[in-house]
Design an enzyme around this catalytic site. Structure first.
Site, PDB file in Angstrom:
ATOM      1  N   GLU A   1       0.756  -1.097   0.012  1.00  0.00           N
ATOM      2  CA  GLU A   1       0.136  -0.117  -0.081  1.00  0.00           C
ATOM      3  C   GLU A   1       0.787   1.271  -0.094  1.00  0.00           C
ATOM      4  O   GLU A   1       0.576   2.263  -0.499  1.00  0.00           O
ATOM      5  CB  GLU A   1      -0.810  -0.008   1.104  1.00  0.00           C
ATOM      6  CG  GLU A   1      -2.076  -1.090   1.187  1.00  0.00           C
ATOM      7  CD  GLU A   1      -2.991  -0.961  -0.075  1.00  0.00           C
ATOM      8  OE1 GLU A   1      -2.856  -0.016  -0.682  1.00  0.00           O
ATOM      9  OE2 GLU A   1      -3.733  -2.063  -0.248  1.00  0.00           O
TER      10      GLU A   1
ATOM     11  N   TYR B   1      -6.876   6.494   3.197  1.00  0.00           N
ATOM     12  CA  TYR B   1      -6.884   5.557   2.169  1.00  0.00           C
ATOM     13  C   TYR B   1      -6.042   4.188   3.027  1.00  0.00           C
ATOM     14  O   TYR B   1      -6.684   3.278   3.192  1.00  0.00           O
ATOM     15  CB  TYR B   1      -6.370   5.650   0.892  1.00  0.00           C
ATOM     16  CG  TYR B   1      -6.142   4.372   0.015  1.00  0.00           C
ATOM     17  CD1 TYR B   1      -7.183   3.768  -0.316  1.00  0.00           C
ATOM     18  CD2 TYR B   1      -4.886   4.136   0.018  1.00  0.00           C
ATOM     19  CE1 TYR B   1      -6.936   2.661  -1.100  1.00  0.00           C
ATOM     20  CE2 TYR B   1      -4.519   2.779  -0.691  1.00  0.00           C
ATOM     21  CZ  TYR B   1      -5.735   2.073  -1.113  1.00  0.00           C
ATOM     22  OH  TYR B   1      -5.531   1.006  -1.721  1.00  0.00           O
TER      23      TYR B   1
ATOM     24  N   ASP C   1     -10.286   4.847  -2.885  1.00  0.00           N
ATOM     25  CA  ASP C   1      -8.991   5.558  -3.535  1.00  0.00           C
ATOM     26  C   ASP C   1      -9.526   6.136  -4.585  1.00  0.00           C
ATOM     27  O   ASP C   1     -10.754   6.336  -5.023  1.00  0.00           O
ATOM     28  CB  ASP C   1      -8.025   4.285  -3.743  1.00  0.00           C
ATOM     29  CG  ASP C   1      -8.473   3.497  -5.211  1.00  0.00           C
ATOM     30  OD1 ASP C   1      -9.720   3.501  -5.277  1.00  0.00           O
ATOM     31  OD2 ASP C   1      -7.431   3.043  -5.921  1.00  0.00           O
TER      32      ASP C   1
ATOM     33  N   CYS D   1     -16.163   0.614 -21.702  1.00  0.00           N
ATOM     34  CA  CYS D   1     -17.702   0.552 -21.289  1.00  0.00           C
ATOM     35  C   CYS D   1     -18.172  -0.904 -21.702  1.00  0.00           C
ATOM     36  O   CYS D   1     -19.122  -1.471 -21.235  1.00  0.00           O
ATOM     37  CB  CYS D   1     -18.526   1.695 -21.533  1.00  0.00           C
ATOM     38  SG  CYS D   1     -18.139   3.165 -20.896  1.00  0.00           S
TER      39      CYS D   1
END
Length: 295
Positions: A40, A123, A141, A203
């Site tokens: 992270e 976060y 995030d 999409c």
DNA sequence: GAGGCGTGGGG
DNA sequence: TCCCCAAGCCT
């Protein structure tokens, strides 16, 4: 905390993630909380492909917080190599030290304890709690923010970040049971990273296209406030700082101002970069010259 | 709260 | 080429 009505978006994302998730090593079932924490830190503002090799090497060399804390910060900065934002290497070393001092060398579960560690913000704290420990927290995030902006709010882009508002929006999507909530957190981020991209969303491959408010509205252009454009990198102080750090990582001895002169032609700007690095603790200076911090 | 902070991939 | 932007955080 009220119970949720089941979200069709969340259910769809869970099914999609089972097939589409990239096999990232820090998602493996047997990785330690420390390994998740390291991932992270490295992933803050940095793409997965660039993190992978640094993370592998880091975990092999420093498999525990205590192992990292036992070495000087200079070694952390060197191992960070060119991942960028080298302050993160310093912060990670500091966090490891704090974990040893405050938590017996074990990464804490508690959100407030995580937030108190150097380099851990809203976060990262929730990502560690959720992904390393399976706790039910909304994780937000930049990918999550974009997915929620489009699929739920019907906007082309996420507006300015607001931690409270963003967390509430994700909370509304999370299933009640922690294992499912964890997957929805990860799946939303994954969708934003791989399908619902900022520049060229795909999409036609999106599992929640039928439920997407932005698509349903006909992809209206974004009208709201945008984040300010990042200053150009070429010629910036940031570039000079990076060049100075590259020299210091390679030199395992003090480097004086004269030796740094070739790094950048503008002496005033070079001085400014060095001063900034000293202020950040990335460099220390004495009569012999500049070096990476040894403690 | 706005600004500063590395480096590199991809359109 | 150039520009956008990327698993944010700190001051």
């Amino acid at each position: 905390m009220s119970r949720h009505t089941p979200s069709p978006i969340a259910d769809t994302l869970i099914g999609w993630f089972a097939d589409a998730a990239r096999p990232l090593p820090w998602r493996a079932a047997d990785v330690s909380p420390w390994a998740v924490l390291v991932s992270e830190f490295m992933l803050q503002q940095t793409q997965v492909a660039r993190v992978l090799p640094r993370w592998e090497a880091w975990i092999e060399r420093w498999p525990t917080p205590a192992a990292l804390a036992a070495e000087p910060p200079s070694e952390a900065v060197r191992a960070w190599d060119r991942l960028g934002y080298p302050r993160r290497a310093l912060w990670l070393h500091r966090a490891a030290t704090e974990i040893v001092e405050r938590h017996g060398g074990e990464v804490p579960h508690d959100l407030d304890a995580l937030l108190a560690l150097q380099g851990i913000g809203p976060y990262t704290a929730r990502a560690i709690a959720a992904f390393a420990f399976g706790l039910r927290h909304p994780v937000v995030d930049t990918n999550t923010r974009r997915v929620l902006a489009r699929a739920v709010a019907g906007q082309g882009e996420a507006g300015p970040p607001s931690t409270a508002r963003d967390l509430a929006a994700m909370e509304a999507l999370l299933p009640d049971d922690p294992p499912s909530a964890r997957i929805v957190n990860a799946a939303t981020m994954e969708l934003g990273a791989t399908v619902c991209a900022a520049r060229a969303p795909r999409c036609d491959e999106c599992p929640i296209a039928d439920a997407c408010a932005w698509r349903r509205a006909g992809y209206p252009p974004y009208e709201g406030a945008r984040r300010p454009v990042q200053a150009r990198f070429a010629g910036s102080d940031r570039q000079v700082r990076g060049l100075v750090m590259r020299e210091l990582r390679a030199a395992h001895r003090p480097v004086d101002r004269v030796e740094l002169a070739p790094v950048w032609a503008d002496a005033a700007q070079l001085d400014r970069a060095i001063a900034g690095l000293l202020a950040d603790g990335l460099l220390v200076g004495d009569d012999a010259g500049y070096r990476l911090p040894e403690r």
